[in-house]
Each structure stands twice: as structure tokens, then as C-alpha cells.
Design an enzyme around this catalytic site. Sequence first.
Site, PDB file in Angstrom:
ATOM      1  N   SER A  25      -6.058  -0.486  -4.679  1.00 35.50           N
ATOM      2  CA  SER A  25      -6.753  -1.155  -5.253  1.00 35.50           C
ATOM      3  C   SER A  25      -7.335  -0.367  -6.521  1.00 35.50           C
ATOM      4  O   SER A  25      -6.355  -0.182  -7.484  1.00 35.50           O
ATOM      5  CB  SER A  25      -8.221  -1.389  -4.520  1.00 35.50           C
ATOM      6  OG  SER A  25      -8.878  -2.502  -4.715  1.00 35.50           O
TER       7      SER A  25
ATOM      8  N   HIS B 148      -5.578  -8.931  -0.046  1.00 34.67           N
ATOM      9  CA  HIS B 148      -5.921  -7.582  -0.621  1.00 34.67           C
ATOM     10  C   HIS B 148      -5.790  -6.677   0.595  1.00 34.67           C
ATOM     11  O   HIS B 148      -5.367  -5.475   0.227  1.00 34.67           O
ATOM     12  CB  HIS B 148      -7.396  -7.618  -1.125  1.00 34.67           C
ATOM     13  CG  HIS B 148      -7.579  -6.419  -2.061  1.00 34.67           C
ATOM     14  ND1 HIS B 148      -6.867  -6.217  -2.989  1.00 34.67           N
ATOM     15  CD2 HIS B 148      -8.614  -5.319  -1.718  1.00 34.67           C
ATOM     16  CE1 HIS B 148      -7.211  -4.949  -3.592  1.00 34.67           C
ATOM     17  NE2 HIS B 148      -8.286  -4.478  -2.937  1.00 34.67           N
TER      18      HIS B 148
ATOM     19  N   ASP C 241      -3.577 -12.200  -2.753  1.00 36.54           N
ATOM     20  CA  ASP C 241      -4.439 -11.387  -2.962  1.00 36.54           C
ATOM     21  C   ASP C 241      -5.752 -11.708  -3.885  1.00 36.54           C
ATOM     22  O   ASP C 241      -5.518 -12.154  -5.121  1.00 36.54           O
ATOM     23  CB  ASP C 241      -4.152 -10.043  -3.471  1.00 36.54           C
ATOM     24  CG  ASP C 241      -5.039  -8.925  -3.625  1.00 36.54           C
ATOM     25  OD1 ASP C 241      -6.396  -9.103  -3.465  1.00 36.54           O
ATOM     26  OD2 ASP C 241      -4.507  -7.660  -3.561  1.00 36.54           O
TER      27      ASP C 241
END
Length: 745
Positions: free
Chosen positions: A595, A715, A680
Site C-alpha cells: 500500500s 486491497h 481494490d
Amino acid sequence: MWRLFNSRSLLVTALSLSASLSSPNTLRSMSSFSSTDTMRSPPAAKKVEHRMEMFGDVRVDNYYWLRDDSRTSPEVLSYLQQENAYTDSVLSGTKQFEDQLFKEIRGRIKEEDISVPYRQGPYYYYTRNLEGKEYLQHCRRLIPNHDMTPCSVHDTMPTGPDDPPEHVILDENIKAQEHGFYSIQAFKVSPNHKLVAYAEDTKGDEIYTVHVIDVEIGAPVGKPLTSVTSDVEWANDDTLVYITMDEILRPDKVWLHKLGTDQSSDICLYHEKDDTFSIDLQKSESQEFLFVGSENKITRFIFFIDASKPEDGLKVLTPHVVGIASWAKHRGNHFFIIRRSEEFFNSELLACPVDDVSVTTPLIPHRERIKIQDTCLFANHLAVYERENGLPKVIAYHLPAVDEPLTSLEDGRAIDFIDPVYTVDPAQSEFNSSILRFSYSSLRTPDSVYDYDMNTGTSVVKKIETVLGGFDASEYVTERKWATASDGTQVPISIVYRKNLVNLDGSDPLLLYGYGSYEVCIDPWFKASRLSLLDRGFIFAIAHIRGGGEMGRQWYENGKYLKKMNTFTDFIACAEYLIEQRYCSKEKLCIEGRSAGGLLMGSVLNMRPDLFKVAFAGVPFVDVLTTMLDPTIPLTTSEWEEWGDPRKEEFYHYMKAYSPVDNIKAKNYPHILVTAGLHDPRVMYSEPAKFVAKLRATKTDNNMLLLKCEFGAGHSSKSGRFEKLQEQAFIYTFILKALDMIPEL
């Protein structure tokens, strides 16, 4: 309990998804390419010039076409399928090893297990894992004579044949059968314990549906609430408060819902119209109030709702003042408020009367070296979670009686911890007891749950995560070291290794993890799957770089905005330190980040590709400038407080200098694995796809560069617990292959 400095792990970039993409059959067909369907030559994404000009600067993005908000473009999906097929073909020779590694990792976990039960009213509540099942069961048992049994550190849930039976409230395994992805992020029991509201995500896009069920029979109560966040709380037995999002997925409205009525008739309690702010919702431990917070990265103000009279609406607890952020709790006649400002950057703790919130009494003053991280409030006690010199601390205080004046706190009692580096977090505690429950782990200590008696200082371990396969914590060494950054700042590093397998002469492989954004603290945590590396002679290290919150609020401030470059140079300094101290060499140094940590990976790979052998970037935020220039992308506006607003020239040029996609050069790079999730909602799949496409067309080496896109995930990748272990085995296999450490089978 509240979460202080509650920031998103990364900006939300997903839009609503097509129903056709969420069905299991469609997802299977998308990922059905095998290694025999493609040649080993990597796919070459077509180039379509897309010019972007600002402040006299021209950027050309040849892969802009990969962004498809609907995620239905046949051309885009075909390209992602080709990348997956290429990844499968490159790693086809290691599939047998990967399968064995997965069995090894899975073999360490106790598949049939239950969480530590927590007391809530007349019941023990807990979750259960079943052997071979991916998801949880949510359960409860009645407490015999619960009115006569005060909470104690020695409490155990009675499970004998004559004790009340277990009741399974909800089995996620049954719910997940019709979905490729399944996640429950809220499970809230009504005050009378007759109903449960739970928030369900079946796509990975973090757009939830809230269902209400009758606890005893599992039957639905009323129609579900759709297109909401996972923030949902009971005000009373027949009233819910919840939050919805605007068109860019910014939580912006608080609603009041009466059971038995249609969602369209719900009352909007508050609408946050400033698109740089997002709202959240918590219920006080006392269960008497609900708190609605509206925040960006530097400001936070609070409203409160009387849970017994939610129709009275919101009242201001702390006003909107730029630069002041506050969080609230409640006990008796007082609200307890943590307040942070530019002057009091590590926060102070205040109390104010419920009937006059303008009058405040300092309880814990601001301290420059100690940051107030969180608190747990009880009827007679207060537990404060602090950070000093990069390590968490817990201090327990006894409070005066509710009807007595609250003017100060007596000396608190600190809880002792055994490891040199560790993590400790609040767990579910009972408000009317003296028992503080917390979770503890370190790089060598499995997740453990403790009950601590704040009256006596007695601490009792309630559960230690079972690690099968002969695990012995004493065989592993944990250390805290300090690297010197380019500006002289001392940066902490947490390290673990198996003492009888590591030489510490530069010959050992090392995996260095980093994040460094949003004031998130990456404390040293235990991970059973990591043993598969440690037991093969790896060293694992965490670089606690600026931009995180490990060393206090200023540590974060010195790694954001126009100081963001410190995050990357700190990580490089940590890597160089580990090499200088002969923990590893460049030829054995692997790095990992996800991330915002994926941004870290992309930036340091561009800055010092010579320093690393292998890199894994999970769902990486790598197209910083293009994303942050587009306010139509979800939550871009609120993220300006983290990265800066590139519509201003100073920020534009600074962000361009580190944005990974914008800084790829024709030079040699390490072996790199990149992952993405089609659904995501935080980092759009197109960012890692563009990064790989441009890197492949530009770099000058023949090292592996692989992209793995999950078509049925968001995600956090896949949702099942074994599916996550399979992904870990896949990542480790790539790292071991790059280091030529996979044995012949």
C-alpha cells in the site's frame, strides 16, 4: 475504545463494480489462463500517448489507458490476464515447492480454535475457527449466575455438559459459499442481546451492506441497509446509527435508522460538506453515548449523541478549530478528551462535565517525549496506551468515585513487558470491571491475550496463539538497533533471527519491511508464516522510518508533505546500516512493503536499485502525482493533508521527484514482484499495472518483473484464512527463487 490518529491505510480509489465481475463463475473464467497458454516472453502493454501539462512541466503517460473505472474493459482485462499468465509461466517450475511451502505454513496453525471469550451482559461472546474452514463462526454462551460473578482475571467460560450450551449466531462459512470474496467488518450486538447488526462486503470494494438478524433464530429483521460503511452502532434496542459515502466514497453522512422502517425514510443527523473531511462513528464503553468525529489529517472535531434519546440529534463536544484534533470517551458525569494541537503535538488528556463541555480539567499534560496513543476507560479505572522512545507502554490509573470531583489522576501503575521490542494493543474489556484485557506479541512471541487486574497489578495470560511444528521461542533472538539517517536522525530497526542458523557475517539473507505513512506504527508483531523464512536462515527486520508514528507525532510530521523524502532516505539508511553491520549483503537483501509501503518500495527502487536483490510491492500506491491531481478519484481530496496538494506548484514538483511511475529510468533493477486487486478501493489496480508496464519497457536488466492481479479481491487480497496463507507461500517462493534458494524436488 477509540483509535487515535485514525487514518486510512491508503487513499480509496475504487468505484462501484459491475455485478458481472463479482460472480464466482466470471472470476474463475478470468483467471483460467495456465502456463501452457502463453509463451515465457513478457506481455508488452501498448503505448498510447497521454500528455499532462502543469506549471510548464509536461508528463507523458503511455499507459493511462489501463485505468478503467468500471473494470469491465475487455482490453484491460485481457492485459491483466496476460500478466497473470506470464507470472504463472515464470514460476511454473516452483509450483511444487510453493505447494509444499503452503502445507508447511498451514501446518503451523491450529485449525480448530476459539478466541478468548469476552463478557458482555449475561453472555460470553467469542469466535470459532473450524478445521478446514476459511471463515469464522460467531458464538456465545450464557454466563451462569452472571449477576453474582464479578469479572476476574481467573474467569473461564464454563463448557461442561451441565453448563449452558454454545449458540452459533452467525457462520461466515455458510454466508461465503456464494461469493468469491467475503468479509465481515462489524458485528454489533443490541443492548438487549436479542439482535445483531453486521456489515458485510462480498466484493472487496469496502462498500458494505448491514444486515440485522434475530440472535436466537438467525432470521433477518427488516431490510438490509445498503451502500454504507462498516461504521454502525446500536443507539438503543430498535435504533441504529450508520454512515454513508458520497460519490467519491468519502464517508460524509450520519443516519438514524428505526428497525422496521425503510432506509429511504432514515433521518440524516449530519452531513459533512467539506470534501477534505471524513466522518466516523464510535460508541462509548459506558454504552451511554455515541461519538461522531469529522477529521482530516490535522484537524478533528466531535459531536455526541445520547444513546437513550438519539432522535434529539447531535450536540457539539469539541468545536471545529483548524489544527486541533480530539477524541472522546465517557464515564459517569464526564467526557474524557484526548486533544492534540501544534503546540501539544503528542497530545494531552482532559476531562469535562457532560452538562458543560466548555469547562476542561487537565488530567495528563502534554509531554514532548511521550505520546498518548489510546485509552481504555472503565467505571473506576483508566488505562492509557503511550509511546516513548519507539516502544508502547500501558499505564493503569484508579479513578475517584463517579460522584466525586475529577481534578487529577493519582500515580499510575505501568505494566511490565518481557521482550526488548514488542507490540501491545487494547482488546475487548468489560466497562464495569477492574480487568484490562490487552493483546501482546513480539517478533518471537506469538499473539497472546492477557487479563490485568488494575487493582492488584496481577496479570494472567488467557491465551497464547498455538504454533504447531515444534516452535520454541527461545530459539529466536530479537534486537533493537539504530541506523543514522542522512540528516543525523537515529532511526530504530527491529530485528529477529534464529540464533543457530544465522552467521551475522554478511552471508545471511535478510527481508527488510517498511511502511512510513499516515502516522501508522509498525510495531514488531509475530507472524507464524514468517518462520518459514527464519528457519531457512533469514533475518527479518522492520525499519521504523519517519512518516510512521513509532517515535511520536513529530516523527510523522517529519515524513509527510515537503519532508516525505525522509521516509525513503531513512529506509535506505536502514538498509545500508544492516549491510555495514554484516547482517546481510546487497546480494542477499530483500525488501517488502504494501500500500503506502508500496510507494516506499517504488521510490527506493528508483533511488537505489543497486542496493537490493529482491523487492515485493503489494498493492502499491505508485502513481502519486496523477492520482493526487484528480479530485474525482475517491478520497483524493482528503489525502491532500497527507501528501500535499499538487495543484500548488511547490507540492507538484516535490511529489514528482519521488512518484515512482514518474521516476523510472533506463537502468538495472532488482527482481520485483508486484500485486494488485481488481476491486481494490484504496489503490486502483491500474497503478501497479502501469508501474510494471513502464518498468518493463524501460529497465535494462533481465531480472524477474512479475505482476499478479487478483480478480476477485480488493486491497487486502483474498478473504479466506487459507487463501491468505497461499498468497504468503507464493510471495516467499518468489523471494527464494530470486535468491536461488529453492531446493531440487
